[in-house]
Write an enzyme that holds these catalytic residues in place. Sequence first.
Site, mmCIF file in Angstrom:
data_model
loop_
_atom_site.group_PDB
_atom_site.id
_atom_site.type_symbol
_atom_site.label_atom_id
_atom_site.label_comp_id
_atom_site.label_asym_id
_atom_site.label_seq_id
_atom_site.Cartn_x
_atom_site.Cartn_y
_atom_site.Cartn_z
ATOM 1 N N ALA A 33 0.840 -1.191 0.000
ATOM 2 C CA ALA A 33 0.000 0.000 0.000
ATOM 3 C C ALA A 33 0.874 1.239 0.000
ATOM 4 O O ALA A 33 2.094 1.139 -0.111
ATOM 5 C CB ALA A 33 -0.921 -0.008 1.218
ATOM 6 N N ASN A 34 0.256 2.396 0.092
ATOM 7 C CA ASN A 34 1.013 3.647 0.176
ATOM 8 C C ASN A 34 0.331 4.548 1.190
ATOM 9 O O ASN A 34 -0.772 4.262 1.640
ATOM 10 C CB ASN A 34 1.055 4.314 -1.197
ATOM 11 C CG ASN A 34 -0.329 4.522 -1.743
ATOM 12 O OD1 ASN A 34 -1.116 5.279 -1.199
ATOM 13 N ND2 ASN A 34 -0.659 3.819 -2.806
#
Length: 230
Positions: A33-34
């Site tokens: 994810a970010n």
Amino acid sequence: HAFFGEAGRLKGRRAIVTSGPTHEPIDPVRYLANRSSGKQGHAIAAALSASGAQTTLISGPTRLADPLGVEVVHVQTAAQMAAAVEAALPADVAVLAAAVADWRVRPAVEKIKKDAGHAPPELVLEENPDILAALAQKTTGRPTLVVGFAAETRNVIENARAKRARKGCDWIVANDVSEATGVFGGDDNTVHLIRADGVETWATMRKRRIAERLAERIADALNHTPKHEG
Ligand code: CTP
Ligand code: CA
């Protein structure tokens, strides 16, 4: 009609907004994810809706409540977000504020085990579809106005201008997410609105105010264009 302010300027218009990160599964319990809170994208959906637009928000996983009056489609992955954007068409305006993961992993069906004596697993990445570029370059059914975001840590305006040209979108909202600004994940943002004919730099303000100002610019731009059917 000063009393009613901006209300209703986008009545009869359809809007699509993407927001939040995407999660790309590695196995049933892990993901890539970010860092994206979704605050700016959710605020834009709320502002467009408050201006009268029929708004669909396609959101990756966030901690935020669904904005009132907005139809929300919850997704996990970039591929799901791409499909949800397509399904939400037609629209007059699309604002793609999501921080889409650039890569995905071909996920393992079973949890990857940390077996003693084995080397750590290697993640083989493949590129995700570029939702913004695909929408901006559609030959039929392209929204009248396609707005992208660019989070940059350096050469913000220059990089964002190049991104606008490369993707074929109409506007880019560029923000500086270098650590020095301290805006990442917070309630304030500093952005530049990049259009074909120039750059507007906005003072640092609440994400909510940025969303309202962007909705005003969108209403100005759509003012003289015919409404989408459907
Ligand atoms: N975007 C998208 N689909 C992707 C990647 C990005 O729709 N697979 C959109 C984002 O929602 C944003 C814009 O494209 O509106 C710019 O995203 P950004 O990550 O800044 O651009 P990239 O082309 O991925 O470039 P970078 O190498 O800087 O990450
Ligand atoms: Ca990216």
